[in-house]
Structures are given as C-alpha cells and as structure tokens.
Design a protein around this motif. Sequence first.
Motif, PDB file in Angstrom:
ATOM      1  N   GLY A 184     -13.403  43.871  68.610  1.00 13.88           N
ATOM      2  CA  GLY A 184     -12.677  42.925  69.441  1.00 13.88           C
ATOM      3  C   GLY A 184     -11.187  43.166  69.410  1.00 13.88           C
ATOM      4  N   GLY A 185     -10.423  42.076  69.442  1.00 17.71           N
ATOM      5  CA  GLY A 185      -8.966  42.172  69.455  1.00 17.71           C
ATOM      6  C   GLY A 185      -8.386  40.851  69.899  1.00 17.71           C
ATOM      7  N   GLU A 186      -7.164  40.874  70.389  1.00 12.15           N
ATOM      8  CA  GLU A 186      -6.521  39.631  70.813  1.00 12.15           C
ATOM      9  C   GLU A 186      -7.326  38.902  71.897  1.00 12.15           C
ATOM     10  OE1 GLU A 186      -3.010  42.483  69.942  1.00 12.15           O
ATOM     11  OE2 GLU A 186      -5.124  42.596  70.506  1.00 12.15           O
ATOM     12  N   SER A 187      -7.922  39.652  72.801  1.00 10.21           N
ATOM     13  CA  SER A 187      -8.680  39.031  73.902  1.00 10.21           C
ATOM     14  C   SER A 187     -10.132  38.741  73.527  1.00 10.21           C
ATOM     15  CB  SER A 187      -8.641  39.945  75.136  1.00 10.21           C
ATOM     16  OG  SER A 187      -7.315  40.112  75.586  1.00 10.21           O
ATOM     17  N   LYS A 188     -10.532  39.171  72.337  1.00  8.27           N
ATOM     18  CA  LYS A 188     -11.901  38.930  71.858  1.00  8.27           C
ATOM     19  C   LYS A 188     -11.812  38.718  70.351  1.00  8.27           C
ATOM     20  CE  LYS A 188     -16.537  41.009  71.723  1.00  8.27           C
ATOM     21  NZ  LYS A 188     -17.305  42.272  71.930  1.00  8.27           N
ATOM     22  N   ILE A 189     -11.407  37.513  69.972  1.00 12.08           N
ATOM     23  CA  ILE A 189     -11.073  37.226  68.577  1.00 12.08           C
ATOM     24  C   ILE A 189     -12.287  36.868  67.729  1.00 12.08           C
ATOM     25  CG2 ILE A 189     -10.690  34.709  68.656  1.00 12.08           C
ATOM     26  CD1 ILE A 189      -8.285  37.364  67.134  1.00 12.08           C
ATOM     27  N   GLU A 190     -13.427  36.600  68.360  1.00 13.45           N
ATOM     28  CA  GLU A 190     -14.626  36.142  67.636  1.00 13.45           C
ATOM     29  C   GLU A 190     -14.999  37.015  66.436  1.00 13.45           C
ATOM     30  OE1 GLU A 190     -17.601  33.866  66.375  1.00 13.45           O
ATOM     31  OE2 GLU A 190     -16.276  33.332  68.042  1.00 13.45           O
ATOM     32  N   ASP A 323      -0.487  42.133  71.256  1.00  9.27           N
ATOM     33  CA  ASP A 323      -0.297  41.682  72.640  1.00  9.27           C
ATOM     34  C   ASP A 323       0.074  40.204  72.569  1.00  9.27           C
ATOM     35  OD1 ASP A 323      -0.456  40.798  75.250  1.00  9.27           O
ATOM     36  OD2 ASP A 323      -2.217  42.002  75.741  1.00  9.27           O
ATOM     37  N   TRP A 324       1.366  39.938  72.489  1.00  4.34           N
ATOM     38  CA  TRP A 324       1.826  38.565  72.272  1.00  4.34           C
ATOM     39  C   TRP A 324       1.586  37.662  73.473  1.00  4.34           C
ATOM     40  CZ3 TRP A 324       2.239  36.586  67.766  1.00  4.34           C
ATOM     41  CH2 TRP A 324       2.619  37.359  66.675  1.00  4.34           C
ATOM     42  N   ASP A 325       1.467  38.237  74.660  1.00  3.26           N
ATOM     43  CA  ASP A 325       1.159  37.400  75.822  1.00  3.26           C
ATOM     44  C   ASP A 325      -0.179  36.696  75.616  1.00  3.26           C
ATOM     45  OD1 ASP A 325       3.500  38.066  77.136  1.00  3.26           O
ATOM     46  OD2 ASP A 325       2.587  39.775  78.180  1.00  3.26           O
ATOM     47  N   VAL A 326      -1.149  37.414  75.055  1.00  4.80           N
ATOM     48  CA  VAL A 326      -2.466  36.834  74.765  1.00  4.80           C
ATOM     49  C   VAL A 326      -2.405  35.965  73.515  1.00  4.80           C
ATOM     50  CG1 VAL A 326      -4.874  37.334  74.167  1.00  4.80           C
ATOM     51  CG2 VAL A 326      -3.693  38.733  75.872  1.00  4.80           C
ATOM     52  N   ALA A 327      -1.818  36.515  72.441  1.00  7.88           N
ATOM     53  CA  ALA A 327      -1.816  35.813  71.153  1.00  7.88           C
ATOM     54  C   ALA A 327      -1.065  34.482  71.211  1.00  7.88           C
ATOM     55  CB  ALA A 327      -1.225  36.704  70.075  1.00  7.88           C
ATOM     56  N   ASN A 328       0.086  34.458  71.864  1.00  7.41           N
ATOM     57  CA  ASN A 328       0.845  33.206  71.949  1.00  7.41           C
ATOM     58  C   ASN A 328       0.102  32.158  72.764  1.00  7.41           C
ATOM     59  OD1 ASN A 328       3.121  33.714  70.358  1.00  7.41           O
ATOM     60  ND2 ASN A 328       4.173  34.802  71.998  1.00  7.41           N
ATOM     61  N   TRP A 334      -6.489  29.039  68.185  1.00  2.77           N
ATOM     62  CA  TRP A 334      -6.949  29.777  66.994  1.00  2.77           C
ATOM     63  C   TRP A 334      -6.613  29.023  65.712  1.00  2.77           C
ATOM     64  CZ3 TRP A 334      -4.715  35.282  68.422  1.00  2.77           C
ATOM     65  CH2 TRP A 334      -5.457  35.809  69.494  1.00  2.77           C
ATOM     66  N   THR A 335      -5.431  28.422  65.666  1.00  3.43           N
ATOM     67  CA  THR A 335      -5.008  27.701  64.463  1.00  3.43           C
ATOM     68  C   THR A 335      -5.911  26.503  64.211  1.00  3.43           C
ATOM     69  OG1 THR A 335      -2.713  28.419  64.757  1.00  3.43           O
ATOM     70  CG2 THR A 335      -3.084  26.513  63.334  1.00  3.43           C
ATOM     71  N   ARG A 336      -6.255  25.772  65.250  1.00  6.56           N
ATOM     72  CA  ARG A 336      -7.170  24.629  65.085  1.00  6.56           C
ATOM     73  C   ARG A 336      -8.524  25.108  64.575  1.00  6.56           C
ATOM     74  NH1 ARG A 336      -5.050  22.898  70.183  1.00  6.56           N
ATOM     75  NH2 ARG A 336      -6.954  23.661  71.208  1.00  6.56           N
ATOM     76  N   ARG A 337      -9.010  26.205  65.130  1.00 11.87           N
ATOM     77  CA  ARG A 337     -10.302  26.743  64.698  1.00 11.87           C
ATOM     78  C   ARG A 337     -10.227  27.226  63.253  1.00 11.87           C
ATOM     79  NH1 ARG A 337     -13.895  31.675  67.430  1.00 11.87           N
ATOM     80  NH2 ARG A 337     -15.589  31.546  65.889  1.00 11.87           N
ATOM     81  N   TRP A 338      -9.121  27.885  62.902  1.00 13.80           N
ATOM     82  CA  TRP A 338      -8.915  28.373  61.534  1.00 13.80           C
ATOM     83  C   TRP A 338      -8.985  27.208  60.537  1.00 13.80           C
ATOM     84  CZ3 TRP A 338      -7.903  33.306  59.505  1.00 13.80           C
ATOM     85  CH2 TRP A 338      -7.388  33.356  58.209  1.00 13.80           C
ATOM     86  N   ASN A 339      -8.333  26.117  60.888  1.00 16.93           N
ATOM     87  CA  ASN A 339      -8.317  24.947  59.999  1.00 16.93           C
ATOM     88  C   ASN A 339      -9.691  24.308  59.871  1.00 16.93           C
ATOM     89  OD1 ASN A 339      -5.573  25.286  59.579  1.00 16.93           O
ATOM     90  ND2 ASN A 339      -4.978  23.869  61.209  1.00 16.93           N
ATOM     91  N   ARG A 340     -10.503  24.403  60.917  1.00 20.61           N
ATOM     92  CA  ARG A 340     -11.866  23.845  60.879  1.00 20.61           C
ATOM     93  C   ARG A 340     -12.814  24.738  60.090  1.00 20.61           C
ATOM     94  NH1 ARG A 340     -11.465  23.423  66.481  1.00 20.61           N
ATOM     95  NH2 ARG A 340     -13.040  25.086  66.664  1.00 20.61           N
TER      96      ARG A 340
END
Length: 344
Positions: A184-190, A323-328, A334-340
């Motif tokens: 994956g990558g920035e556009s496929k973070i799973e 790719d900060w356009d995707v990541a930002n 992602w942060t909410r999911r990380w915390n969960r």
Amino acid sequence: MKSTITFALVASTALAGTAAFAQQKTLYVAGYGGSYEQVMRKDVIPAFEKQANVKVEYVAGNSTDTLAKLQAQKGNQQIDVIIVDDGPAYQAVSLGFCGTLADAAIYADVAPVMKFKSNKAVGLGMVATGLFYNKKVFDENKWPAPASWADLKDPKFRKKLVIPPINNTYGLHALIAFAQLGGGGESKIEPGFKTIKDEVNANVLAYEPSPAKMTELFQNGQAVVGVWGSGRVKAFADTGFPAEFVYPKEGGYALGIAGCPVEGSKNTAEANAFLQYMLTPPVQVIMAVGGGSGPANTKVTLTPEQQKGLPYGEQVKALKAVDWDVANDKREEWTRRWNREIER
C-alpha cells in the motif's frame, strides 16, 4: 566562512542591482526555536542583513504555531518568510499562504526530494526517518543490526521497541513504511494499520512523542530499538550513548525543513532572496554543522566529520518523500483510527 557568505551574496542575481534594497526594510522570518534559532541569529542572519540592507526579525515557534499565525493574520500578513516541517509547509501551500518562488539558478542544485511540485515552497534542509538501536546491547547479544522495517516484527524485540505516535512525523513515516511493505502507501494505508496491529504492536514498549523520554527509555535499558530521526539520534550519540542510526534497505524518509515566501508579503523580493541565500553552500554547511540538517543543495561538500549522522550524498538520493497532499488530507482520520486501534 563569513567572507565566503559575503561573496555568495554579492554574486547573487537576486540581490545585485535591485532597487528594492535601496532603503532598509524589516523582513519577518518565522522559524524553529532552540538550537536552530541560535544558529540563525548568530551565524546566518547578520551577513544577509548587511548585504541585503534589511533588518531581519526572527519569530521563533514550532511549525504548527507558525501555521496558526498565518491563519490568524490572513488578509494582513505580518510574516514574510516561514521555515517549517514539510508536512505543515504543504498545508500552507494548499491554504494559499505561500507565494510562487522567484526563478533562480540555485534551485537547479536542490535535491529532487526537496522540491515542491507547486513551486511555492522549497526544502532548505532535511533529516531522515529510519531505525536506531543500542549498539552495545546488540553486540552483547550477537544480534545483527536492524536493516529493514520488517525487522521490527522480530519477537526478540518484545516490549523493547519504541515508535513515536502518528501525530509526530516520525510515527507517521513508520505507518506509511509498513503500508508500503504490505503493498500500500499513502493512498492505501490499510496494510500499515494491519501490520502494526498484528505484527509490531506486541513488541512496542511505548509510542513515545517526547525526545527526552525516548532517550530515557534507552538509557535505562527498557528499549533497545526504535524509529526516530537522524538528527535526534546524532544528538543522542553525541552524549556518548552507543546509539546507531540505520537507513532501512527499503529506504528511509526525508523529513524536510521547508521555506516559503508568504503570499501577500510586502517584501516579496527580499523574502525570495532570503530563501535563495539559505540554499547557498556556505549557509548550508553552517546549518548542517550547527543545526543538524542535511543539505538540500546537492553541490554542498561536507567533511567526514561534518556529515556524521546527517543525510548526505548518496543517502539523500535513496530517501523517500511523503505525498503530503494525500497524507495531510487523511491525517486527522488516521489519527482517530490510531487512537482507537493501536494506542488504546
């Protein structure tokens, strides 16, 4: 060194024969505090002020503080130049806070990974995100040095691994690295979340954002391997601790120190000249030695001692850019999911 900088300034087409510099103006530069600010004030700014006939006011703050100032001053910008991490720099560009860079020959010497497609900001230096470890402990156990992001899955590191959380750029880089390992990558973070949750999490002692706490966990022997920045590891090793930085074989990540001329600035010519000045080889050397940032200018030559612990030369070419356009765009989600799912 100072005379070399002076020569570089006199030779600069951005500064020579420009009527804009006939009367002294005040240029407001917002950038990092701490040791970076000290080097800027002492070794970088004075020569620029003299040659450009401007007064530079340095406004210290972290990247999010600087971005907040731009938002608060929208429509009436008081800042002329910002120096921030590459992620916030891409946000500044997307929010319309950065003006277009003026053409200059110096940009041809900038490493490709440091360039912005928008041409509204540019990398001024960089550190690398990669792996680091306690060499003494590894030697005592006859363990090979970590060489791959995948090595962090090894069961022998159970509760001995430290990774910053993803609201920290180093932690975000780790998530993207594991996503890329899984196709994956920035556009496929799973794949990144799955790998950390199922194969890495059991090894993690702490998702630690504090540099002081990170070093403490290594010093007291609780942690022996981790994810961190080359500049941080260099500073840790300089204290005498047996910390070693590793560029993973799949590639480390460039964490850029980026600058942009602020859109709406009343001092556009001077702002652009300052950014070009920051990229001149003499200033790049000063920021490498005193500020811990690897040069963005590929023409810069560092001695073996100067380049120790910095991304430099061939290492820079191997670094990956986010790719900060995707990541930002996805970071809050992602942060909410990380915390969960990860830091419960």
